[in-house]
Design a protein around this motif. Structure first.
Motif, mmCIF file in Angstrom:
data_model
loop_
_atom_site.group_PDB
_atom_site.id
_atom_site.type_symbol
_atom_site.label_atom_id
_atom_site.label_comp_id
_atom_site.label_asym_id
_atom_site.label_seq_id
_atom_site.Cartn_x
_atom_site.Cartn_y
_atom_site.Cartn_z
ATOM 1 N N ASN A 4 50.601 41.350 38.137
ATOM 2 C CA ASN A 4 50.258 41.317 37.286
ATOM 3 C C ASN A 4 48.859 41.959 36.424
ATOM 4 O O ASN A 4 48.681 43.042 36.648
ATOM 5 N N PHE A 5 47.954 42.224 38.089
ATOM 6 C CA PHE A 5 46.450 42.554 38.220
ATOM 7 C C PHE A 5 46.502 43.744 39.402
ATOM 8 O O PHE A 5 46.040 43.939 39.272
ATOM 9 N N ASP A 6 47.726 44.095 40.150
ATOM 10 C CA ASP A 6 47.896 45.753 39.988
ATOM 11 C C ASP A 6 46.904 46.591 40.353
ATOM 12 O O ASP A 6 46.321 47.462 40.655
ATOM 13 N N PHE A 7 46.726 46.613 38.686
ATOM 14 C CA PHE A 7 45.756 47.939 38.686
ATOM 15 C C PHE A 7 44.110 47.245 38.949
ATOM 16 O O PHE A 7 43.515 48.421 39.078
ATOM 17 N N LEU A 8 44.203 46.244 38.950
ATOM 18 C CA LEU A 8 42.513 46.145 40.361
ATOM 19 C C LEU A 8 42.576 46.837 41.475
ATOM 20 O O LEU A 8 41.454 46.501 41.983
ATOM 21 N N LYS A 9 43.969 47.366 41.698
ATOM 22 C CA LYS A 9 44.656 47.512 42.719
ATOM 23 C C LYS A 9 42.960 48.390 43.683
ATOM 24 O O LYS A 9 42.738 48.818 44.975
ATOM 25 N N PHE A 111 43.353 38.377 33.030
ATOM 26 C CA PHE A 111 43.587 39.739 32.623
ATOM 27 C C PHE A 111 43.091 40.813 31.549
ATOM 28 O O PHE A 111 43.002 41.452 32.008
ATOM 29 N N GLU A 112 42.677 39.626 30.381
ATOM 30 C CA GLU A 112 42.545 40.449 29.530
ATOM 31 C C GLU A 112 40.545 40.940 29.861
ATOM 32 O O GLU A 112 40.464 41.949 29.166
ATOM 33 N N ALA A 113 40.668 39.816 31.013
ATOM 34 C CA ALA A 113 38.769 40.442 31.239
ATOM 35 C C ALA A 113 38.726 41.551 31.949
ATOM 36 O O ALA A 113 37.688 42.990 32.317
ATOM 37 N N GLY A 114 40.163 41.366 33.305
ATOM 38 C CA GLY A 114 39.965 42.438 34.165
ATOM 39 C C GLY A 114 40.363 43.807 33.716
ATOM 40 O O GLY A 114 39.564 44.494 34.221
ATOM 41 N N ILE A 115 41.222 44.122 32.404
ATOM 42 C CA ILE A 115 41.636 45.193 31.801
ATOM 43 C C ILE A 115 40.367 45.573 31.711
ATOM 44 O O ILE A 115 40.418 46.905 31.536
#
Length: 266
Positions: A4-9, A111-115
């Motif tokens: 789910n957190f691939d956008f942070l990569k 996830f929301e915080a990471g977005i």
């Protein structure tokens, strides 16, 4: 494997590695350890946003500093998510058992915080459209892939049902042939002569008539006694009536003789 957190990569590799460990711990059902890892993730993210490298600055101090700078509803939601994760991590660190439901909520809030964090860095609207996928968390496969598998399974099932319906139709077309009398037994139709009703011989007809007459006579004999009983009953009743009449006449005569004797005496 997907996350789910691939956008942070491509945004922050350090945060990405921390959150991958959190997901793995969750899949292995280490819920308390997951929450501790989530707290580390949230604290590092908060300090990166505050852009303060003071090692003596606590997580609470960092969050309070960020809270004072809130300007939008989105920023408020971001700080609320971090506070929730901090509280969950503290409970876990103090030995309180964390339920799978609360742990999952912690991951969703991370996830929301990471977005919000990734959007503040990249300003890419595609990031804001991302949604947390529980199936992806558990299976490490995107929901679309799972739906594709389900689609092929459903297609195979439909083909199987279609084949069964075809075979059933063929069977029905053979079995449900009917003759002029409405019989649908294929064997009967093909061998109709074998099942035709045979005519009775003269002797069999006589026997049948005698049996019929015997049944009729038996029925009459059963009903006959009741009529005889009625006749006998009527005769007996008439006889009783005559006897009563005779006794009454004798009584009247005796009464008259008695009265005459009484008159003669007086």
């Amino acid at each position: 494997m997907a996350s789910n957190f691939d956008f942070l990569k491509t945004v922050d590799k350090e945060l990405y590695e921390i959150i991958l460990d959190s997901e793995k711990l969750f899949r292995d059902e280490y819920f308390n350890q997951t929450c501790v890892q989530l707290r580390i993730f949230a604290e590092k993210m908060a300090k990166k946003i505050l852009n303060h490298n003071d090692p003596n600055l606590t997580f609470d101090d960092t969050l309070n500093c960020l809270k004072d700078k809130i300007k939008t509803e989105k920023e408020k939601e971001f700080i609320d998510d971090l506070f929730f994760i901090k509280k969950l991590g503290n409970k876990s660190a103090h030995g309180e058992d964390i339920s799978p439901k609360d742990t999952l909520e912690g991951l969703e809030r991370a996830f929301e915080a990471g977005i919000n964090y990734a959007y503040s860095k990249k300003k890419d609207e595609k990031i804001n459209k991302l949604q947390f996928d529980i199936t992806l968390l558990v299976t490490q496969k995107p929901l679309k892939e799972n739906k594709l598998v389900e689609k092929y399974v459903q297609l195979a099932q439909e083909q199987k049902e279609e084949l069964l319906n075809t075979k059933q139709g063929e069977f029905n077309s053979q079995v449900e042939k009917k003759d002029e009398n409405g019989f649908s037994d294929k064997n009967y139709i093909n061998n109709a002569k074998k099942y035709k009703k045979k005519e009775l011989t003269p002797t069999q007809k006589k026997i049948k008539e005698k049996v019929k007459q015997a049944k009729k006579n038996l029925k009459q004999n059963i009903n006959a006694p009741s009529k005889n009983n009625k006749k006998k009953k009527n005769k007996k009743q008439k006889k009783n009536n005559k006897l009563k009449h005779a006794l009454f006449i004798i009584f009247v005569i005796i009464s008259l003789i008695f009265i005459l004797k009484m008159l003669l005496i007086f």
